[in-house]
Design a protein around this motif. Structure first.
Motif, mmCIF file in Angstrom:
data_model
loop_
_atom_site.group_PDB
_atom_site.id
_atom_site.type_symbol
_atom_site.label_atom_id
_atom_site.label_comp_id
_atom_site.label_asym_id
_atom_site.label_seq_id
_atom_site.Cartn_x
_atom_site.Cartn_y
_atom_site.Cartn_z
ATOM 1 N N ASP A 64 0.725 -1.179 -0.011
ATOM 2 C CA ASP A 64 -0.158 -0.002 -0.101
ATOM 3 C C ASP A 64 0.793 1.449 0.018
ATOM 4 O O ASP A 64 0.839 2.288 -1.005
ATOM 5 C CB ASP A 64 -0.929 0.053 1.233
ATOM 6 N N LEU A 65 1.910 1.202 0.919
ATOM 7 C CA LEU A 65 2.827 2.550 1.020
ATOM 8 C C LEU A 65 3.482 2.553 -0.337
ATOM 9 O O LEU A 65 3.736 3.815 -0.767
ATOM 10 C CB LEU A 65 3.431 2.509 1.985
ATOM 11 N N SER A 66 4.024 1.586 -1.079
ATOM 12 C CA SER A 66 4.797 1.698 -2.205
ATOM 13 C C SER A 66 3.972 2.332 -3.307
ATOM 14 O O SER A 66 4.270 2.997 -4.050
ATOM 15 C CB SER A 66 5.427 0.427 -2.458
ATOM 16 N N ARG A 67 2.568 1.829 -3.371
ATOM 17 C CA ARG A 67 1.594 2.065 -4.254
ATOM 18 C C ARG A 67 1.476 3.811 -4.141
ATOM 19 O O ARG A 67 1.215 4.692 -5.160
ATOM 20 C CB ARG A 67 0.389 1.667 -4.455
ATOM 21 N N TYR A 68 1.391 4.222 -2.875
ATOM 22 C CA TYR A 68 1.120 5.617 -2.552
ATOM 23 C C TYR A 68 2.225 6.402 -3.004
ATOM 24 O O TYR A 68 1.991 7.344 -3.247
ATOM 25 C CB TYR A 68 1.136 5.640 -0.782
ATOM 26 N N LEU A 69 3.399 5.937 -2.643
ATOM 27 C CA LEU A 69 4.706 6.751 -3.032
ATOM 28 C C LEU A 69 4.899 6.767 -4.616
ATOM 29 O O LEU A 69 5.546 7.559 -5.463
ATOM 30 C CB LEU A 69 5.879 6.207 -2.207
ATOM 31 N N LEU A 70 4.833 5.397 -5.258
ATOM 32 C CA LEU A 70 5.493 4.986 -6.609
ATOM 33 C C LEU A 70 4.419 4.861 -7.601
ATOM 34 O O LEU A 70 4.795 5.103 -8.906
ATOM 35 C CB LEU A 70 6.263 3.691 -6.413
ATOM 36 N N GLY A 71 2.951 4.408 -7.550
ATOM 37 C CA GLY A 71 2.243 4.276 -8.464
ATOM 38 C C GLY A 71 1.629 2.783 -8.497
ATOM 39 O O GLY A 71 1.830 2.072 -7.340
ATOM 40 N N GLU A 72 1.125 2.428 -9.572
ATOM 41 C CA GLU A 72 0.592 0.959 -9.448
ATOM 42 C C GLU A 72 1.327 0.057 -9.981
ATOM 43 O O GLU A 72 2.369 0.296 -10.844
ATOM 44 C CB GLU A 72 -0.704 1.053 -10.486
ATOM 45 N N VAL A 73 1.383 -1.015 -9.370
ATOM 46 C CA VAL A 73 2.004 -2.304 -9.922
ATOM 47 C C VAL A 73 1.657 -3.016 -11.161
ATOM 48 O O VAL A 73 0.516 -3.146 -11.400
ATOM 49 C CB VAL A 73 2.075 -3.477 -8.493
ATOM 50 N N ASP A 74 2.561 -3.343 -11.829
ATOM 51 C CA ASP A 74 1.942 -4.094 -13.237
ATOM 52 C C ASP A 74 2.341 -5.483 -13.145
ATOM 53 O O ASP A 74 1.673 -6.298 -13.586
ATOM 54 C CB ASP A 74 3.228 -3.488 -14.444
ATOM 55 N N GLN A 75 3.624 -6.072 -12.818
ATOM 56 C CA GLN A 75 4.052 -7.579 -12.792
ATOM 57 C C GLN A 75 4.539 -7.810 -11.248
ATOM 58 O O GLN A 75 5.152 -6.882 -10.767
ATOM 59 C CB GLN A 75 4.872 -7.811 -13.984
ATOM 60 N N LEU A 76 4.604 -8.936 -10.753
ATOM 61 C CA LEU A 76 5.263 -9.471 -9.671
ATOM 62 C C LEU A 76 5.564 -10.818 -9.816
ATOM 63 O O LEU A 76 4.752 -11.884 -10.210
ATOM 64 C CB LEU A 76 4.469 -9.193 -8.524
ATOM 65 N N THR A 77 6.659 -11.322 -8.966
ATOM 66 C CA THR A 77 6.971 -12.783 -8.971
ATOM 67 C C THR A 77 7.704 -12.852 -7.641
ATOM 68 O O THR A 77 8.396 -11.875 -7.054
ATOM 69 C CB THR A 77 7.906 -13.065 -10.105
ATOM 70 N N GLY A 78 7.922 -14.112 -7.121
ATOM 71 C CA GLY A 78 8.433 -14.189 -5.936
ATOM 72 C C GLY A 78 8.581 -15.688 -5.412
ATOM 73 O O GLY A 78 8.548 -16.552 -6.090
ATOM 74 N N TYR A 79 9.502 -15.712 -4.259
ATOM 75 C CA TYR A 79 9.906 -17.025 -3.847
ATOM 76 C C TYR A 79 9.515 -17.003 -2.184
ATOM 77 O O TYR A 79 9.610 -15.915 -1.751
ATOM 78 C CB TYR A 79 11.140 -17.364 -3.932
ATOM 79 N N GLN A 80 9.234 -18.167 -1.578
ATOM 80 C CA GLN A 80 9.000 -18.340 -0.232
ATOM 81 C C GLN A 80 9.752 -19.560 0.329
ATOM 82 O O GLN A 80 9.744 -20.598 -0.431
ATOM 83 C CB GLN A 80 7.484 -18.233 0.110
ATOM 84 N N ASP A 81 9.923 -19.606 1.618
ATOM 85 C CA ASP A 81 10.355 -20.946 2.180
ATOM 86 C C ASP A 81 10.244 -20.887 3.744
ATOM 87 O O ASP A 81 9.814 -19.881 4.195
ATOM 88 C CB ASP A 81 11.818 -20.922 1.833
ATOM 89 N N ASN A 82 10.478 -21.978 4.316
ATOM 90 C CA ASN A 82 10.460 -22.110 5.762
ATOM 91 C C ASN A 82 11.667 -22.569 6.285
ATOM 92 O O ASN A 82 12.024 -23.804 6.718
ATOM 93 C CB ASN A 82 9.354 -23.076 6.125
ATOM 94 N N LEU A 83 12.811 -21.816 6.443
ATOM 95 C CA LEU A 83 14.473 -22.260 6.661
ATOM 96 C C LEU A 83 14.170 -21.779 8.515
ATOM 97 O O LEU A 83 15.215 -22.782 8.806
ATOM 98 C CB LEU A 83 15.318 -21.384 5.921
ATOM 99 N N VAL A 84 13.319 -21.636 8.968
ATOM 100 C CA VAL A 84 13.658 -21.186 10.411
ATOM 101 C C VAL A 84 12.511 -22.074 11.100
ATOM 102 O O VAL A 84 12.746 -22.803 11.802
ATOM 103 C CB VAL A 84 13.558 -19.726 10.775
ATOM 104 N N VAL A 85 11.247 -21.819 10.700
ATOM 105 C CA VAL A 85 10.109 -22.375 11.351
ATOM 106 C C VAL A 85 9.331 -23.510 10.218
ATOM 107 O O VAL A 85 8.760 -22.656 9.483
ATOM 108 C CB VAL A 85 9.313 -21.345 11.801
ATOM 109 N N PRO A 86 9.778 -24.656 10.503
ATOM 110 C CA PRO A 86 9.021 -25.671 9.129
ATOM 111 C C PRO A 86 7.489 -25.485 9.243
ATOM 112 O O PRO A 86 6.689 -25.422 10.662
ATOM 113 C CB PRO A 86 9.444 -26.913 9.945
ATOM 114 N N LYS A 87 6.939 -25.950 8.161
ATOM 115 C CA LYS A 87 5.459 -25.967 8.115
ATOM 116 C C LYS A 87 5.001 -27.165 9.030
ATOM 117 O O LYS A 87 5.739 -28.132 9.129
ATOM 118 C CB LYS A 87 5.050 -25.957 6.830
#
Length: 325
Positions: free
Chosen positions: A180-203
């Motif tokens: 939300d804050l990034s949109r407020y400062l920079l404008g609208e998001v067009d694309q996104l991609t990402g990665y996630q994991d549980n290296l500290v707290v296992p699922k």
């Protein structure tokens, strides 16, 4: 002075009740919760009349505004009952659990014309205001943001936060502030991609969210942003770093500080203002008292766009979708 009622007496609701105790322009006239034990604790602690029926609270206390601190899937009915009575609505983030519900809530707000605000408190930070003015006529090339917290390391933290079906995890529940804050400062998001994991707290059965993730976003104006997020960091750290050929500044949201350089000139700003929760509620109260929506920086309509980014982020972080090299 405006009359305020509050529904949802959990952690966030009690935080707002604490804040409003020190606000001279607000009188809290009622609190509501279906959990009678939580309701009793809150009504006793703050010496406020308690209700288990939301409609009864609205009818009996006749507030000017209501603060809605329930889970995001329980909003449409609450907003409708208030808005159709001409009661203005402050709604905690996330604004809804899905875009379909969010659009229905927005239709109610538009039809009734009541004042509305969503709890994206960083928009009210003096440091954010300073930053927004600083970059208003400049092209930002790269952004690095990080929100590091230790929720997953706290044994007494409510377990529902770690249930993906209930909380949505760190991207939906917490990183939505950065989106939300990034949109407020920079404008609208067009694309996104990402990665996630549980290296500290296992699922596990009671921990179905990622403990950390990294997300890359591209804005419609070409700006690129990398956001790093974790719930397994033993402290609190929230910063947004803005980079271009003209500037390199860091916005520290925990300390309310802006530092760096712009056109080779040193930039340094730090605020000692009230808490951000105070500032966002004060803006809502002033908007209601003066019938002036200009005080509000986080309308429900705008918040739906931040919700859309958070939902897309959750899709991008889905571990079942992998691209192997």
């Amino acid at each position: 002075m405006i009359r305020i009622a509050l529904v949802g007496t959990g952690w966030q609701g009690q935080g707002h009740l604490n804040t409003m105790q020190n606000m001279k322009n607000i009188q809290v006239v009622g609190v509501c919760d279906v959990n009678e034990d939580m309701l009793k604790k809150a009504s006793t602690k703050f010496s406020i009349q308690g209700f288990t029926s939301y409609v009864e609270m609205l009818e009996e206390t006749k507030p000017d505004g209501v603060i809605i601190c329930t889970p995001p899937e329980i909003r449409e009915f609450l907003v409708r009952e208030a808005a159709e009575r001409g009661i203005h609505c402050f709604i905690e983030k996330p604004p809804a659990k899905d875009l379909g519900t969010a659009n229905k809530v927005q239709e109610i707000l538009e039809k009734t014309g009541v004042m509305n605000s969503v709890g994206f408190m960083y928009r009210y930070s003096p440091a954010v205001k300073f930053t927004k003015k600083l970059i208003s006529d400049r092209r930002i090339t790269l952004v690095r943001s990080a929100m590091l917290d230790g929720l997953a390391l706290r044994p007494n933290w409510p377990r529902w936060f770690f249930d993906r079906e209930r909380s949505g995890g760190p991207a939906f529940d917490q990183a939505i502030h950065i989106f939300d804050l990034s949109r407020y400062l920079l404008g609208e998001v067009d694309q996104l991609t990402g990665y996630q994991d549980n290296l500290v707290v296992p699922k596990a059965n009671d921990f179905t969210v990622e403990d950390s993730f990294s997300l890359t976003m591209r804005y419609k104006n070409g700006t690129l942003q990398n956001h790093t997020h974790t719930w397994s960091y033993p402290d609190v750290f929230t910063q947004i770093e803005l980079i271009s050929h003209e500037l390199h500044i860091t916005l520290d949201l925990v300390k309310g500080r802006v530092s760096g350089k712009i056109d080779d000139e040193t930039v340094c700003f730090e605020s000692n203002e009230h808490s951000l929760y105070h500032l966002e509620l004060e803006a809502f109260a002033n908007a209601v008292a003066e019938n002036n929506p200009d005080h509000i920086r986080s309308t429900y309509k705008d918040s739906v766009n931040s919700l859309a980014v958070a939902l897309k982020a959750m899709e991008a972080l889905d571990p079942s979708v992998k691209v192997d090299i």
